[in-house]
Scaffold this active site. Structure first.
Site, mmCIF file in Angstrom:
data_model
loop_
_atom_site.group_PDB
_atom_site.id
_atom_site.type_symbol
_atom_site.label_atom_id
_atom_site.label_comp_id
_atom_site.label_asym_id
_atom_site.label_seq_id
_atom_site.Cartn_x
_atom_site.Cartn_y
_atom_site.Cartn_z
ATOM 1 N N GLY A 102 -17.074 -64.575 47.439
ATOM 2 C CA GLY A 102 -18.474 -64.805 47.081
ATOM 3 C C GLY A 102 -18.923 -66.170 47.555
ATOM 4 O O GLY A 102 -20.039 -66.358 48.026
ATOM 5 N N ALA A 103 -18.003 -67.157 47.438
ATOM 6 C CA ALA A 103 -18.289 -68.532 47.866
ATOM 7 C C ALA A 103 -16.988 -69.327 47.797
ATOM 8 O O ALA A 103 -16.000 -68.883 47.208
ATOM 9 C CB ALA A 103 -19.354 -69.170 46.973
ATOM 10 N N GLU A 139 -20.133 -72.967 41.882
ATOM 11 C CA GLU A 139 -19.529 -73.798 42.932
ATOM 12 C C GLU A 139 -19.818 -75.281 42.701
ATOM 13 O O GLU A 139 -18.973 -76.138 43.003
ATOM 14 C CB GLU A 139 -20.029 -73.357 44.308
ATOM 15 C CG GLU A 139 -19.764 -71.892 44.643
ATOM 16 C CD GLU A 139 -18.322 -71.466 44.431
ATOM 17 O OE1 GLU A 139 -17.404 -72.269 44.721
ATOM 18 O OE2 GLU A 139 -18.097 -70.338 43.956
ATOM 19 N N GLU A 161 -11.142 -72.330 37.649
ATOM 20 C CA GLU A 161 -12.031 -71.165 37.593
ATOM 21 C C GLU A 161 -12.582 -70.887 36.203
ATOM 22 O O GLU A 161 -13.718 -70.452 36.054
ATOM 23 C CB GLU A 161 -11.301 -69.934 38.140
ATOM 24 C CG GLU A 161 -10.843 -70.069 39.586
ATOM 25 C CD GLU A 161 -11.985 -70.382 40.552
ATOM 26 O OE1 GLU A 161 -13.174 -70.280 40.166
ATOM 27 O OE2 GLU A 161 -11.685 -70.740 41.700
#
Length: 718
Positions: A102-103, A139, A161
């Site tokens: 996703g990033a 992010e 995370e």
């Protein structure tokens, strides 16, 4: 870092030389270089004068504004929240056309999939807009948790995370206070974590990592969602001030270096001035898998007190009914007991709190309640990472209260009651009547997260009963429940952000349950869209495309595929990609699956989306399973053994099975296969299939009989 010097290369007129400023001390996995002919938009943060830029292909740069403004505001908020300035002079966010993840939080140059960064007003949906905000916030949180302070080794991946997944909701909540993000946090983060972590094949948040394949395998729901869930619980227990103070100490002490989980617990303990041993509490949550089922039992067996209530904890396993299931396996040094902060209220008293202990066999608690108490509601606002079991008569009193006045409970509490009822039923702990009876109050419900939760469980039951008469009965049950809210919301895309999300979910439920008016409306909008007679609201496009393909012919499918190939809007491409899997024509679906083997037709990043879309379609479930078996070697080579994508592919295709025949087929196929980083996901999916088989054996006929009794012929439920 910014470019320090730009110069020509002597003797090579077609080349230039860029020299960049020296970076801060950093981990090597965070370095990124991008060579491209893209363009950018920039703005400065007000508080620290950081240059924030969004970089994208020239023809898509007009979709960068939302991410740019969001990134600037969230960066300012994080600086204030952590009490530590962002240490670099610039922050670039770049949209990559074909990007597997996703990033990725590369320091100062964050790379994104286009759907995670680009948003076009009036063309992209509210859901797509929220996704961009969440990924941008996630992010940026890594710039502190992960970049400024990096975990010492991958066993503490959750430090990166888990915190980023928690902060993303706080960040978006700050910039979009009317989006009810912390309510959504429960439904989108805590709920899926509880579902996966109830399996015997789950794993601890902090887990040993000895092989590169194991690294990618733990980029999963446990590291992200359970990690963030237990931080959320800790914040609720300590209070925000203590938590922020501890985080600031942790980041300040270890900046530009490495840290382990123990360092964080020490900083948080210091923030409480030693009053709370955070490490002792949190080790029970990070070093053993699973979570407790909290049971309220009248009377106290220890002192024979018949007026008090015993509050007990035991490990919750959704597979507890399976032969060979053992709540004590694998062995845990904490014996599957936890320090559990519990908040509860009753119909007779305001909120109260207790902390269950995990040591010295004193894991039960005791509370004194009025003898007049009718119901208890524990885990207030779903802030705790556990489930709750009440006496049978108390479940009935809770249902009575919901039917009489559901607003006495917060929307999160109502969603949590439903989730516990359905989940305990699946595990064989409460009768099927409890979730079904509780669901009948939904005719009065208007909360997005409650409907999200209820429809998630009901749609799972529909899938499990797909090949029985129960499917039709359940669909009529759903149509009765959503009738009032469907009429209220209708098809006009109005209201605030959360109302638009709710409308989208209710309309999808209506269409999936066979609501004739809804299907005809979507078909009509699709035909007008094809004929260029009208513009369909971005929030309704996924429904319109899906129904158009589901009820249309080959020309309708091809029209949508052509639109997928030519649209300039990444979120539109994503919507079409999923809708293309909704065809009822097996030849069309097989052709679509075959396209996944050609990257010029379906990008590598979209492989999983196509396979998942077709597998979720009852017509395509077995087709996608056969496709995976036929082309296993090619697919495995495409993603390599260390890719977490393999686990996602295996799970998205096989999770739909619920018969012994299918279980044996899956087990046999994978018995001699190297699935690489998908090994854990395969074990979890096999267990889920077994749980579904057992649930059907135990409850299928009873559910069908209950529905027949409540909804004879075409009657309306009372």
């Amino acid at each position: 870092m910014p470019v320090k010097e730009h110069s020509e290369v002597r003797g090579k007129p077609n080349m230039v030389r860029d020299e960049f400023a020296v970076t801060e001390k950093m981990s090597t996995y965070l370095v990124a270089f991008v060579v491209c002919d893209f363009e950018s938009k920039s703005e400065q943060t007000v508080t620290n004068n950081i240059t924030v830029s969004v970089i994208a292909a020239k023809e898509k740069l007009d979709q960068a504004d939302f991410a740019l403004h969001t990134a600037s505001r969230i960066t300012e908020h994080y600086e204030e929240y952590f009490g530590i300035k962002y240490p670099l002079p610039k922050q670039d966010l770049i949209a990559i056309p074909d990007f597997g993840a996703g990033a990725m939080e590369n320091w100062g140059l964050i790379t994104y999939r286009e759907t995670s960064l680009l948003y076009k007003e009036n063309e992209s949906s509210s859901k797509a807009q929220q996704w961009v905000a969440i990924v941008v916030a996630h992010e940026l949180a890594h710039q502190w948790f992960g970049n400024l302070v990096t975990m010492e080794w991958w066993n503490d991946l959750w430090l990166n995370e888990g915190f980023a997944s928690w902060m993303e909701y706080k960040g978006v909540s700050h910039t979009q206070p009317d989006w009810a993000m912390m309510e959504q946090f429960w439904a989108q983060v805590i709920l899926p974590a509880l579902q996966l972590d109830s399996l015997a094949s789950s794993h601890p948040v902090s887990v040993p990592v000895n092989d590169p394949k194991e690294i990618e395998a733990i980029f999963d729901t446990i590291s992200y969602k359970k990690g963030s869930s237990i931080i959320h619980m800790l914040e609720n227990y300590l209070g925000e001030d203590y938590l922020r103070s501890g985080l600031k100490e942790y980041l300040s002490k270890h900046k530009f270096g490495n840290a382990v989980t123990k360092d964080l617990w020490k900083a948080l303990t210091n923030a409480t001035k030693g009053k709370i041993n955070v490490e002792a509490i949190m080790n029970t949550w990070t070093l053993q898998m699973g979570y407790p089922l909290i049971t309220f039992q009248k009377g106290d067996p220890i002192d024979n007190n018949t007026q008090g209530w015993c509050v007990k904890q035991s490990r919750f396993l959704s597979s507890a009914q399976l032969n060979g299931s053992d709540v004590h396996s694998p062995p845990s040094k904490y014996n599957y007991t936890w320090f559990v902060p519990i908040q509860f209220m009753t119909d007779q008293s305001p909120p109260q709190s207790i902390l269950l202990n995990a040591t010295h066999n004193a894991s039960n608690g005791h509370v004194e309640l009025s003898p007049k108490v009718k119901w208890i509601k524990a885990n207030l606002n779903g802030s705790g990472y556990y489930r709750v079991q009440y006496p049978a008569e108390m479940w009935l009193q809770l249902i009575t209260q919901l039917k009489a006045d559901h607003t006495i409970f917060s929307s999160t509490d109502r969603a949590q009651l439903l989730d516990d009822a359905f989940s305990l039923c699946r595990a064989g702990i409460v009768e099927y009547k409890i979730p079904l009876d509780m669901a009948t109050y939904l005719v009065k419900e208007e909360s997005y997260i409650v409907w999200l939760t209820a429809l998630s469980h009901l749609s799972t039951w529909v899938e499990l009963l797909q090949e029985t008469s129960g499917r039709e009965h359940l669909n009529r049950f759903i149509l009765n429940l959503i009738g009032p809210i469907y009429s209220k919301l209708a098809w006009e895309d109005t209201g605030d952000h959360v109302e638009r999300l709710l409308r989208q979910r209710i309309l999808r439920a209506a269409i999936e349950a066979g609501h004739k008016e809804a299907i005809e409306e979507a078909k009509g909008q699709f035909q007008k869209l094809k004929e260029n007679q009208t513009h369909v609201s971005a929030n309704l496009q996924d429904l319109v495309y899906s129904v158009g393909i589901k009820t249309g012919g080959e020309d309708d499918w091809q029209w949508c595929y052509n639109k997928y190939k030519t649209t300039n809007i990444p979120s539109d491409r994503s919507t079409l990609l999923k809708a293309l899997g909704d065809s009822r024509n097996i030849f069309t679906l097989q052709s679509y699956l075959d396209m996944t083997l050609n990257k010029t037709l379906v990008r590598g990043q979209d492989f999983h989306s196509v396979m998942s879309s077709v597998a979720s379609n009852p017509v395509g479930t077995l087709l996608s399973w056969r496709h995976l078996q036929r082309h296993w070697d090619s697919i495995f080579d495409m993603f390599h053994s260390g890719s977490f994508t393999m686990g996602h592919i295996i799970k998205s295709i096989t999770r739909h099975f619920s018969t012994q025949f299918d279980y044996v087929q899956v087990k046999h196929f994978f018995s001699d296969k190297d699935v690489g980083a998908g090994k854990l996901a395969l074990r979890q999916t096999m267990e889920e299939i077994q749980v579904s088989i057992e649930f059907r054996k135990r409850c299928e006929q009873q559910i069908i009989m209950w529905l027949q009794e409540k909804l004879p012929n075409d009657s309306v439920m009372s």
